[in-house]
Design a protein around this motif. Structure first.
Motif, PDB file in Angstrom:
ATOM      1  N   TYR A  40       6.873  -5.415 -11.241  1.00 24.48           N
ATOM      2  CA  TYR A  40       6.279  -4.642 -10.283  1.00 24.48           C
ATOM      3  C   TYR A  40       5.079  -5.856  -9.214  1.00 24.48           C
ATOM      4  O   TYR A  40       4.464  -4.884  -8.967  1.00 24.48           O
ATOM      5  CB  TYR A  40       5.891  -2.684 -10.171  1.00 24.48           C
ATOM      6  N   PRO A  41       6.095  -6.172  -8.510  1.00 23.34           N
ATOM      7  CA  PRO A  41       5.472  -7.427  -7.962  1.00 23.34           C
ATOM      8  C   PRO A  41       5.208  -6.812  -6.507  1.00 23.34           C
ATOM      9  O   PRO A  41       4.308  -6.899  -5.780  1.00 23.34           O
ATOM     10  CB  PRO A  41       6.313  -8.335  -7.519  1.00 23.34           C
ATOM     11  N   ASP A  42       5.966  -5.434  -6.194  1.00 27.50           N
ATOM     12  CA  ASP A  42       5.895  -4.600  -4.784  1.00 27.50           C
ATOM     13  C   ASP A  42       4.334  -3.516  -5.045  1.00 27.50           C
ATOM     14  O   ASP A  42       3.925  -2.826  -4.142  1.00 27.50           O
ATOM     15  CB  ASP A  42       6.486  -4.551  -4.007  1.00 27.50           C
ATOM     16  N   TYR A  43       3.981  -3.315  -6.295  1.00 26.30           N
ATOM     17  CA  TYR A  43       3.656  -2.243  -6.774  1.00 26.30           C
ATOM     18  C   TYR A  43       4.318  -0.719  -6.635  1.00 26.30           C
ATOM     19  O   TYR A  43       3.027   0.283  -6.798  1.00 26.30           O
ATOM     20  CB  TYR A  43       1.548  -1.893  -6.216  1.00 26.30           C
ATOM     21  N   ASN A  44       5.383  -0.837  -6.575  1.00 21.79           N
ATOM     22  CA  ASN A  44       6.082   0.381  -7.137  1.00 21.79           C
ATOM     23  C   ASN A  44       6.582   0.448  -8.351  1.00 21.79           C
ATOM     24  O   ASN A  44       7.747   0.238  -8.840  1.00 21.79           O
ATOM     25  CB  ASN A  44       7.278   0.285  -6.340  1.00 21.79           C
TER      26      ASN A  44
END
Length: 181
Positions: A40-44
């Protein structure tokens, strides 16, 4: 089988946490490792996938570096999303009841700095009350944290020392996980 929730925001440059994970992978334990930053590099956070992973395991290990007396943001966000109402708590939120909650982390500075007279003024356990309360609120079995000090190059520790200490930590964690079953 244990679930390892890896909450390191810069794992590829880590000496301590990377060594711990490498040692865990070499063990005879049946493990599932979920690298949150990679997933989740985009924190999603994919909440359902994470909850399903939790349901598959009796023991959940939270592996991370101790940042500013707490966990890194990606792991805190994961808790905020995944330990949801009616899943981890609430009138029907008993999905984690009886599972083992095992904090495993690395601390940059020395053990002596985490004392009343040290620069941090408190023992590490005193910074872990939020973890214990989270586990208790979700009706999980809280296991005292497994951690070690001296993981920061900036604090004067060498890469060799850090990796050696991380291997010792991993050995202790592997033994503990085997005991938990």
């Amino acid at each position: 089988m244990a679930l390892i929730i890896l909450g390191h925001p810069n794992y590829k440059n880590s000496f301590a946490n990377k060594t711990v994970i490498e040692e865990l992978k070499k063990s005879d334990l049946d493990l599932e490792i979920r690298d949150l930053q990679k997933l989740y590099p985009d924190y999603n956070i994919h909440i359902q996938a994470e909850q399903e992973a939790l349901l598959r395991h009796q023991t959940i290990v939270f592996q991370y570096p101790f940042y500013w007396y707490n966990m890194p943001a990606i792991l805190k966000h994961w808790f905020d999303e995944v330990f949801a109402y009616q899943f981890a708590y609430g009138s029907e939120g008993d999905k984690l009841k009886g599972k083992n909650f095992v904090p495993s982390f690395t601390v940059g500075s020395s053990e002596s700095s985490y004392s009343v007279l040290g620069s941090q003024h408190f023992r590490v356990y005193e910074f872990c009350k939020n973890l214990e309360q989270t586990a208790l609120f979700a009706h999980m079995n809280y296991v005292d944290p497994i951690y070690f000090h001296g993981t920061s190059l900036a604090a004067g520790y060498t890469e060799t020392d850090i990796k050696n200490n991380a291997k010792q930590h991993a050995t202790k964690l592997i033994k503990h996980l085997a005991e938990l079953g």
